[in-house]
Structures are given as structure tokens and as C-alpha cells.
Design a protein around this motif. Structure first.
Motif, PDB file in Angstrom:
ATOM      1  N   LEU A  52     -23.487 -19.959  26.543  1.00  0.00           N
ATOM      2  CA  LEU A  52     -24.542 -20.535  25.716  1.00  0.00           C
ATOM      3  C   LEU A  52     -24.892 -21.947  26.175  1.00  0.00           C
ATOM      4  O   LEU A  52     -24.050 -22.687  26.662  1.00  0.00           O
ATOM      5  N   ALA A  53     -26.165 -22.311  25.960  1.00  0.00           N
ATOM      6  CA  ALA A  53     -26.608 -23.694  26.073  1.00  0.00           C
ATOM      7  C   ALA A  53     -27.713 -23.883  25.047  1.00  0.00           C
ATOM      8  O   ALA A  53     -28.473 -22.947  24.775  1.00  0.00           O
ATOM      9  N   TRP A  54     -27.801 -25.077  24.474  1.00  0.00           N
ATOM     10  CA  TRP A  54     -28.804 -25.283  23.425  1.00  0.00           C
ATOM     11  C   TRP A  54     -29.220 -26.744  23.347  1.00  0.00           C
ATOM     12  O   TRP A  54     -28.460 -27.657  23.675  1.00  0.00           O
ATOM     13  N   ALA A  55     -30.468 -26.941  22.929  1.00  0.00           N
ATOM     14  CA  ALA A  55     -31.001 -28.262  22.615  1.00  0.00           C
ATOM     15  C   ALA A  55     -31.766 -28.118  21.308  1.00  0.00           C
ATOM     16  O   ALA A  55     -32.658 -27.272  21.192  1.00  0.00           O
ATOM     17  N   ILE A  56     -31.404 -28.915  20.319  1.00  0.00           N
ATOM     18  CA  ILE A  56     -32.002 -28.852  18.987  1.00  0.00           C
ATOM     19  C   ILE A  56     -32.554 -30.237  18.667  1.00  0.00           C
ATOM     20  O   ILE A  56     -31.855 -31.237  18.844  1.00  0.00           O
ATOM     21  N   GLN A  57     -33.808 -30.296  18.199  1.00  0.00           N
ATOM     22  CA  GLN A  57     -34.447 -31.574  17.970  1.00  0.00           C
ATOM     23  C   GLN A  57     -35.524 -31.458  16.881  1.00  0.00           C
ATOM     24  O   GLN A  57     -36.030 -30.371  16.616  1.00  0.00           O
ATOM     25  N   GLY A  58     -35.822 -32.604  16.278  1.00  0.00           N
ATOM     26  CA  GLY A  58     -36.864 -32.621  15.261  1.00  0.00           C
ATOM     27  C   GLY A  58     -37.306 -34.033  14.945  1.00  0.00           C
ATOM     28  O   GLY A  58     -36.606 -35.004  15.245  1.00  0.00           O
ATOM     29  N   ASN A  59     -38.494 -34.134  14.353  1.00  0.00           N
ATOM     30  CA  ASN A  59     -39.024 -35.424  13.940  1.00  0.00           C
ATOM     31  C   ASN A  59     -39.754 -35.265  12.608  1.00  0.00           C
ATOM     32  O   ASN A  59     -40.157 -34.169  12.238  1.00  0.00           O
ATOM     33  N   GLY A 110     -33.828 -35.243   7.294  1.00  0.00           N
ATOM     34  CA  GLY A 110     -32.650 -36.004   7.689  1.00  0.00           C
ATOM     35  C   GLY A 110     -31.904 -35.324   8.814  1.00  0.00           C
ATOM     36  O   GLY A 110     -32.276 -34.232   9.279  1.00  0.00           O
ATOM     37  N   GLU A 111     -30.827 -35.958   9.264  1.00  0.00           N
ATOM     38  CA  GLU A 111     -30.032 -35.435  10.378  1.00  0.00           C
ATOM     39  C   GLU A 111     -29.414 -34.087  10.054  1.00  0.00           C
ATOM     40  O   GLU A 111     -29.112 -33.303  10.953  1.00  0.00           O
ATOM     41  N   GLN A 112     -29.232 -33.798   8.751  1.00  0.00           N
ATOM     42  CA  GLN A 112     -28.614 -32.523   8.368  1.00  0.00           C
ATOM     43  C   GLN A 112     -29.422 -31.326   8.864  1.00  0.00           C
ATOM     44  O   GLN A 112     -28.881 -30.227   9.016  1.00  0.00           O
ATOM     45  N   VAL A 113     -30.703 -31.517   9.132  1.00  0.00           N
ATOM     46  CA  VAL A 113     -31.526 -30.401   9.612  1.00  0.00           C
ATOM     47  C   VAL A 113     -31.009 -29.905  10.959  1.00  0.00           C
ATOM     48  O   VAL A 113     -30.745 -28.710  11.147  1.00  0.00           O
ATOM     49  N   VAL A 114     -30.827 -30.812  11.922  1.00  0.00           N
ATOM     50  CA  VAL A 114     -30.345 -30.383  13.236  1.00  0.00           C
ATOM     51  C   VAL A 114     -28.872 -29.989  13.175  1.00  0.00           C
ATOM     52  O   VAL A 114     -28.423 -29.103  13.916  1.00  0.00           O
ATOM     53  N   GLU A 115     -28.111 -30.617  12.289  1.00  0.00           N
ATOM     54  CA  GLU A 115     -26.698 -30.242  12.146  1.00  0.00           C
ATOM     55  C   GLU A 115     -26.557 -28.803  11.667  1.00  0.00           C
ATOM     56  O   GLU A 115     -25.746 -28.031  12.216  1.00  0.00           O
ATOM     57  N   GLN A 116     -27.321 -28.427  10.663  1.00  0.00           N
ATOM     58  CA  GLN A 116     -27.241 -27.064  10.142  1.00  0.00           C
ATOM     59  C   GLN A 116     -27.772 -26.052  11.153  1.00  0.00           C
ATOM     60  O   GLN A 116     -27.256 -24.933  11.255  1.00  0.00           O
ATOM     61  N   GLU A 156     -27.558 -26.311  14.440  1.00  0.00           N
ATOM     62  CA  GLU A 156     -26.522 -26.123  15.454  1.00  0.00           C
ATOM     63  C   GLU A 156     -25.376 -25.277  14.914  1.00  0.00           C
ATOM     64  O   GLU A 156     -24.875 -24.380  15.607  1.00  0.00           O
ATOM     65  N   ARG A 157     -24.960 -25.555  13.687  1.00  0.00           N
ATOM     66  CA  ARG A 157     -23.852 -24.803  13.103  1.00  0.00           C
ATOM     67  C   ARG A 157     -24.204 -23.310  13.016  1.00  0.00           C
ATOM     68  O   ARG A 157     -23.402 -22.449  13.380  1.00  0.00           O
ATOM     69  N   THR A 158     -25.392 -23.005  12.551  1.00  0.00           N
ATOM     70  CA  THR A 158     -25.800 -21.602  12.411  1.00  0.00           C
ATOM     71  C   THR A 158     -25.939 -20.937  13.768  1.00  0.00           C
ATOM     72  O   THR A 158     -25.525 -19.781  13.959  1.00  0.00           O
ATOM     73  N   TRP A 159     -26.515 -21.631  14.743  1.00  0.00           N
ATOM     74  CA  TRP A 159     -26.637 -21.083  16.088  1.00  0.00           C
ATOM     75  C   TRP A 159     -25.267 -20.673  16.642  1.00  0.00           C
ATOM     76  O   TRP A 159     -25.111 -19.581  17.212  1.00  0.00           O
ATOM     77  N   LEU A 160     -24.273 -21.508  16.443  1.00  0.00           N
ATOM     78  CA  LEU A 160     -22.949 -21.213  16.971  1.00  0.00           C
ATOM     79  C   LEU A 160     -22.242 -20.113  16.194  1.00  0.00           C
ATOM     80  O   LEU A 160     -21.463 -19.337  16.769  1.00  0.00           O
ATOM     81  N   GLU A 161     -22.514 -20.006  14.898  1.00  0.00           N
ATOM     82  CA  GLU A 161     -21.821 -19.025  14.058  1.00  0.00           C
ATOM     83  C   GLU A 161     -22.420 -17.627  14.128  1.00  0.00           C
ATOM     84  O   GLU A 161     -21.728 -16.656  13.842  1.00  0.00           O
ATOM     85  N   ARG A 162     -23.704 -17.493  14.484  1.00  0.00           N
ATOM     86  CA  ARG A 162     -24.364 -16.198  14.358  1.00  0.00           C
ATOM     87  C   ARG A 162     -24.443 -15.437  15.679  1.00  0.00           C
ATOM     88  O   ARG A 162     -25.472 -14.870  16.038  1.00  0.00           O
ATOM     89  N   GLU A 198     -34.012 -24.531   5.493  1.00  0.00           N
ATOM     90  CA  GLU A 198     -33.303 -24.601   4.214  1.00  0.00           C
ATOM     91  C   GLU A 198     -32.603 -25.944   4.009  1.00  0.00           C
ATOM     92  O   GLU A 198     -32.327 -26.332   2.864  1.00  0.00           O
ATOM     93  N   ALA A 199     -32.331 -26.668   5.104  1.00  0.00           N
ATOM     94  CA  ALA A 199     -31.717 -27.994   5.005  1.00  0.00           C
ATOM     95  C   ALA A 199     -32.739 -29.095   4.767  1.00  0.00           C
ATOM     96  O   ALA A 199     -32.374 -30.271   4.713  1.00  0.00           O
ATOM     97  N   GLY A 200     -33.997 -28.742   4.637  1.00  0.00           N
ATOM     98  CA  GLY A 200     -35.049 -29.721   4.360  1.00  0.00           C
ATOM     99  C   GLY A 200     -36.185 -29.703   5.347  1.00  0.00           C
ATOM    100  O   GLY A 200     -37.314 -30.066   5.010  1.00  0.00           O
ATOM    101  N   GLY A 201     -35.900 -29.300   6.595  1.00  0.00           N
ATOM    102  CA  GLY A 201     -36.938 -29.143   7.597  1.00  0.00           C
ATOM    103  C   GLY A 201     -37.855 -30.347   7.726  1.00  0.00           C
ATOM    104  O   GLY A 201     -37.438 -31.506   7.613  1.00  0.00           O
ATOM    105  N   ASP A 202     -39.116 -30.055   7.973  1.00  0.00           N
ATOM    106  CA  ASP A 202     -40.164 -31.071   8.049  1.00  0.00           C
ATOM    107  C   ASP A 202     -40.377 -31.633   6.644  1.00  0.00           C
ATOM    108  O   ASP A 202     -40.710 -30.896   5.715  1.00  0.00           O
TER     109      ASP A 202
END
Length: 274
Positions: A110-117, A121-127, A129-135, A153-157
Motif C-alpha cells: 500500500l501507499a497513500w496520500a490524504i489531504q484536505g483544505n 479539522g485535522e481529524q478529517v485526514v486522521e479518520q 487514514e485510519r479507515t483506509w488502513l483498517e478496511r 463523517e468526521a466533518g469533511g469540508d
């Protein structure tokens, strides 16, 4: 105004993205046989081809990203995610609107890049990444969308919802072996990630591989014969009747010899008159 995951699993590459922006899938994502790219914030669409060409020429994602942004006078306003055979890289310019940031990584195949603006909050990219690795139980394109949903679901945009998309490529897969695993867009919808999930489920139904075969014998064969007759397929040969019906509802790719796919059976049971 956008959040995305760009990822590789084995030789499959893809992007899932959502935004409070019309038709985000027309601008942000691109995937091909050598990598995948998302260009966002003040996105520069030309980055998609430039970065994929650099990956095809053997450059690493980090080197390709650094070279492209160094030549771009507007790079401070950009945000990018790039994944190739040699890893992943994410970039957030200093002028990208808050909250803005990302993370990238590699593990096994696996390789991944997750980003947002403009995120909640930061929890968006954290969640994400966590889901990507778990699923890892999901097919690649569904795994991308699951990570996207986690970010939503973590708040998104933080401005709201409007559009979402997923593109995924794997050599030799997809309709007519084009390599296109998925290329789906929701351009304007009050709940675009949910709608994208629905479309992806339909895509898997029509273009996915058949599941575990159920022997078409005994009482099940009689049930299928009866349901097909109620659909106007009265052929004496059960296989001919099933093939005729499947061709009408675009399920011919899920037909199996002497068996029936579970989703084909489910759809037959749910059809009016069936």
C-alpha cells in the motif's frame, strides 16, 4: 474546500474526493497505470498529466511533486497528493485555506496520500487514514470510498457538501479489460458521498466479478424457473431463460455455468412480478 485520498494497492491506483464545489470529479482526480494524482485548493488541472507523465518516466512521487511545484509561481495556493510505484507524497502550500494539511505513508503493498483544505479539522485526514488502513477487506475502489466516507463523517469540508468522485485503474481489469476499475461522479447532490457509495455498489453489480456460485438445482432451480416465467421467460431450457433475462437487465457478466450468482438471484427475487 476539498478532501481526497490518493492511493495504491498492489498495481491498482485510484483517487476518491469530495468537496463543497460543483463537479469536483471533473477537476481534481486522475489515475492511470503508473500512478494517481489529486490537485486541489487552487487546483491546477495541468498537474494531473504532468505528474502522471513524470511517474511513467520513473520519477518518484516526491521528486515529481517537488519539480512541478518548484516551477509553479502559484504553488503556495496549491494542494496535491501523488502516489506511484515508489511511494506517496502530499503537498500543502502555505496559502491553502485553513484547516489545510495532509499525511502520506507506505505499508506492505500500500501507499497513500490524504489531504484536505477548508476542513472541519485535522481529524478529517486522521479518520480517513485510519479507515483506509483498517478496511483491507474491501475491494480497492470501495476501500477508497470508505476512507472518503470516514472523512465526511468526521466533518469533511466545513462549508458543507456538494460533489464527490472516485477513479481507479488496474491493468487488465474493468469493462473490456480497459483497466478502469471505476470512474464515477456525483456532480451536485445534498449527500454526495452517500450517493457515490450507491453508484459504486451498482457499478460492482454490473461490472464486478461473480461471487460464490450457488448450484442451480432442485428447489432453487424451480424457484428461478418460476420467477423467470413471471418475467415472461418461458423457455423450457432454464439456462436459455436466465441468459435472456440477464441480457435485458445487464447482468450477463455475472452468469455462471450450472450455478447462479447470489446478487443475480437477489435481483431476480426483487424484480416486480418476480
Amino acid at each position: 474546500m476539498t478532501f481526497s485520498i490518493v492511493a495504491r494497492q498492489g498495481d491498482a491506483y485510484g483517487v476518491a474526493v469530495a468537496s463543497k464545489f460543483l463537479a469536483v470529479g471533473a477537476l481534481v482526480p486522475e489515475a492511470g497505470p503508473h500512478g494517481a494524482v489529486a490537485t486541489q485548493a487552487w487546483g491546477r488541472v495541468a498537474y494531473r498529466r504532468e505528474l502522471l507523465d513524470a511517474l511513467a518516466d520513473g520519477q518518484s512521487p516526491e521528486a515529481a511533486l517537488e519539480r512541478c511545484t518548484a516551477a509553479d509561481a502559484g504553488s503556495a495556493t496549491r494542494q496535491l497528493g501523488v502516489v506511484g510505484a515508489e511511494g506517496a507524497a502530499t503537498f500543502t502550500g502555505a496559502e491553502a485555506p485553513d484547516w489545510a494539511g495532509g499525511r502520506s505513508g507506505e505499508a506492505d503493498d500500500l501507499a497513500w496520500a490524504i489531504q484536505g483544505n477548508i476542513l472541519a479539522g485535522e481529524q478529517v485526514v486522521e479518520q480517513m487514514e485510519r479507515t483506509w488502513l483498517e478496511r483491507g477487506d474491501l475491494p480497492f475502489e470501495a476501500r477508497l470510498v470508505a476512507a472518503l466516507r470516514a472523512g465526511d463523517e468526521a466533518g469533511g469540508d466545513r462549508r458543507g457538501r456538494q460533489s464527490a468522485a472516485v477513479v481507479a485503474h488496474q491493468p487488465g481489469r474493468g469493462y473490456d479489460e480497459t483497466g478502469v476499475l471505476a470512474d464515477l461522479r456525483v456532480d451536485d447532490h445534498p449527500d454526495p458521498v452517500t450517493e457515490l457509495t450507491r453508484l459504486l455498489d451498482l457499478h460492482e453489480l454490473y461490472f464486478g466479478l461473480p461471487g460464490e456460485p450457488i448450484p442451480l438445482t432442485g428447489p432453487l432451480a424451480e424457484e428461478v424457473r418460476r420467477r423467470l416465467a413471471e418475467q415472461g421467460r418461458t423457455h423450457q431450457d432454464l439456462r436459455a431463460a436466465l441468459t435472456d433475462w440477464a441480457g435485458e437487465v445487464n447482468l450477463e457478466g455475472r452468469l455462471l455455468p450450472d450455478s447462479i450468482d447470489a446478487r443475480v438471484l437477489q435481483m431476480l427475487r426483487e424484480r416486480p412480478g418476480g
